[in-house]
Every structure is written in C-alpha cells, then in structure tokens.
Design an enzyme around this catalytic site. Structure first.
Site, short mmCIF file in Angstrom:
data_model
loop_
_atom_site.label_atom_id
_atom_site.label_comp_id
_atom_site.label_asym_id
_atom_site.label_seq_id
_atom_site.Cartn_x
_atom_site.Cartn_y
_atom_site.Cartn_z
CG ASP A 67 32.80 73.14 36.30
OD1 ASP A 67 32.42 74.17 36.30
OD2 ASP A 67 33.19 72.23 37.38
CG HIS A 138 33.94 66.14 41.47
ND1 HIS A 138 33.14 65.41 41.15
CD2 HIS A 138 33.39 67.33 41.76
CE1 HIS A 138 32.02 65.76 41.09
NE2 HIS A 138 32.06 66.87 41.22
CD GLU A 143 33.30 62.73 38.19
OE1 GLU A 143 34.12 63.03 39.33
OE2 GLU A 143 32.72 63.01 37.64
C1 GLP Z 1 29.33 69.14 40.04
C2 GLP Z 1 30.09 70.44 39.41
C3 GLP Z 1 31.46 70.98 41.23
C4 GLP Z 1 30.01 70.78 41.81
C5 GLP Z 1 30.16 69.91 42.27
C6 GLP Z 1 29.05 69.54 43.31
O1 GLP Z 1 29.92 68.62 39.98
N1 GLP Z 1 30.86 69.96 39.05
O2 GLP Z 1 31.85 72.28 40.74
O3 GLP Z 1 31.05 71.72 43.22
O4 GLP Z 1 28.93 69.32 40.91
O5 GLP Z 1 27.48 70.18 43.24
P1 GLP Z 1 26.97 70.44 44.52
O6 GLP Z 1 26.91 72.25 45.03
O7 GLP Z 1 25.11 70.71 43.37
O8 GLP Z 1 26.23 69.28 45.38
#
Ligand code: GLP
Length: 261
Positions: A67, A138, A143
């Site tokens: 993404d 998610h 979402e």
């Molecule tokens: C964002 C990304 C996800 C990721 C999530 C969690 O939403 N699009 O791919 O898994 O953040 O992030 P973190 O690893 O910083 O908690």
C-alpha cells in the site's frame, strides 16, 4: 493457520526472517510482498544483516508493496516509498526495476490499480506476502467493512488508523486520509502469508483475526481462509488468545512431529 509465539520482538523478527530466507533459498527469483509500519522493521533489519553477513541474495527477487498513502511524494519521509528505501532497499540488492510500490500520486487511480494487479500476475504471483495488522484488525489498508474479495483500489482510512499513524507525522492534520492498497482478495492469492504482530495494543486485533469469525470487519481474519498462513507474535500481542496453551504445545512438539517431506 500456524501461530508461533516468541518471547520478544527480536525473537519474533528473527523467526520471521528465517521464513523469508527459506523461500529465497528454494526460489532465488521469488516474488515477495512487502509491508510497512513499525512491526516489520526488525524483520527487515534481520534480512539486511543476513544479506551483509551471510550473503542472502536478493539479486533475482521482485517485490510488490501492499500500500501507499495518497498525496505524499515518494521523497516524503512518511511515504511508504521512502520507508522502504530507507529501511530495506538501500541496504540489499533487489534490482531497482524489480521494485513495485503503489503510486500515491497517479492521476488515474483505477487504471494504476488495474496495472498493479496485472504486473503481479505477469511476474508469476506473490510467493510470500509479509503482513502487519492494524489495531482495528486491518491488513494493508483494508479497513473494517472491506470486501474479502477486494482487489487493489483506493480506500478512505478509518479514523482509528489515522489516529494510530498520527505519531509518525508532525501534526494530525498531516496524516493522509486516502490510500491505495492491495485488496484482501489480492493478498489471499499469495502462495504463503506471513503476518507479524507485537505489543499489547495489537492483542485484541490478533485474537479477533486468529480466533474470531471470518469477517470483513476484521480483514486479517481472512487469513483463516488461506492454506499457508503463518502468524508470528511476541508474547504481548498473544495476550488475548484463548488457545495460547495449544499453540505453545504445538511448538514444543514440533521437533518430533511427522514430516511431509
Ligand atoms: C498501516 C499499514 C499496515 C500496517 C499497520 C500497522 O495501517 N498500512 O500495513 O500493518 O499500519 O502498523 P504498525 O506496524 O506500525 O503498528
């Protein structure tokens, strides 16, 4: 789904990196699906170390990122382009032309998304997709309420996600509201899935994804539909799992388990 619980974030990251190395050792030209966020940082650090110290080779690898935020230039320090370059690509030898990250600045999203899907297919599909999980359950930016058959598309971020990601931006108003993301259907087509999660703030999402019903309200629960999904957790993220003792028991008994190959 295999659930592997490690005592610490570092142990979890090392175990996940071993999975990536296993794929590359059997298929040097593997197609890897990459994730961003703070979770995979330890995994990327370990892969960089293996590249440097053990000669883990990425020269034939192709990558597709999950993404990207809409509206951030690739040089913006919070763009996923920048994140991937800084934390991974500049330290390993993936050829530049083999790196695919969704564009956050195209002027035709539908055709970009269709092209991205087509490129994945033309490259033979994703062998191993790395995933994190949002605190609302998610995967990528799918979402709550996303279709479990969704494809790469533009999504409006949930308020919870904007809150969660605000810590990376100077001001809350700077957090993008839209993103381009692979769909749940796209992710499920990868041959193997590798989801990592650490920290107490992920415990609810992890339990909902692994032990809750399969639902578009927790898109990570779609992993239950995948034949080769592994989930690596630290003990904090595993804190709300009802079957914790069973997952530990499986790990304990693994050395003596009958092998298929
Ligand atoms: C964002 C990304 C996800 C990721 C999530 C969690 O939403 N699009 O791919 O898994 O953040 O992030 P973190 O690893 O910083 O908690």
């Amino acid at each position: 789904m295999e659930v592997i619980i490690k005592a610490t974030y570092e142990d979890m990251s090392r175990a996940a990196a071993q999975e990536v190395a296993r794929i590359l050792n059997t298929k040097p030209n593997a197609v890897l699906g990459m994730a961003t966020g703070s979770t995979p940082l330890g995994l990327y650090r370990e892969l960089v170390r293996m590249h440097r110290d053990e000669g883990l080779d990425f020269s034939q690898v192709t990558t597709f990122n999950l993404d990207e935020y809409v509206g951030l230039r690739p040089s913006h320090p919070q763009s996923y382009h920048f994140f991937m370059h800084e934390n991974f690509f500049k330290h390993v030898n993936v050829p530049k032309q083999n790196i695919y990250i969704p564009s956050g600045s195209t002027n035709n999203y539908p055709s970009f998304c269709a092209w991205y899907e087509q490129r994945i297919e033309e490259c033979g599909g994703i062998d191993l997709q790395i995933l994190g999980i949002g605190s609302d359950g998610h995967v990528a930016f799918n979402e709550p309420g996303s279709s479990l058959t969704s494809r790469t598309r533009l999504k409006t971020l949930a308020r919870q996600t904007i809150e969660d990601n605000a810590r990376f931006f100077e001001r809350r108003e700077d957090v993008p509201i839209y993103a381009i993301t692979m769909g749940v259907g796209t992710i499920l087509e990868a041959r193997e899935l590798l989801l990592c999660a650490n920290g107490k703030n992920k415990a609810w999402a992890v339990a909902a994804a692994i032990e809750g019903p399969v639902t578009g309200m927790v898109t990570a629960s779609a992993l239950q539909m995948h034949p080769h999904a592994k989930v690596f957790l630290d003990s904090d993220a595993a804190g709300e799992l009802k079957m914790r003792a069973y997952y530990d028991w499986i790990e304990e008994r693994r050395p003596g388990a009958p092998r298929y190959n």
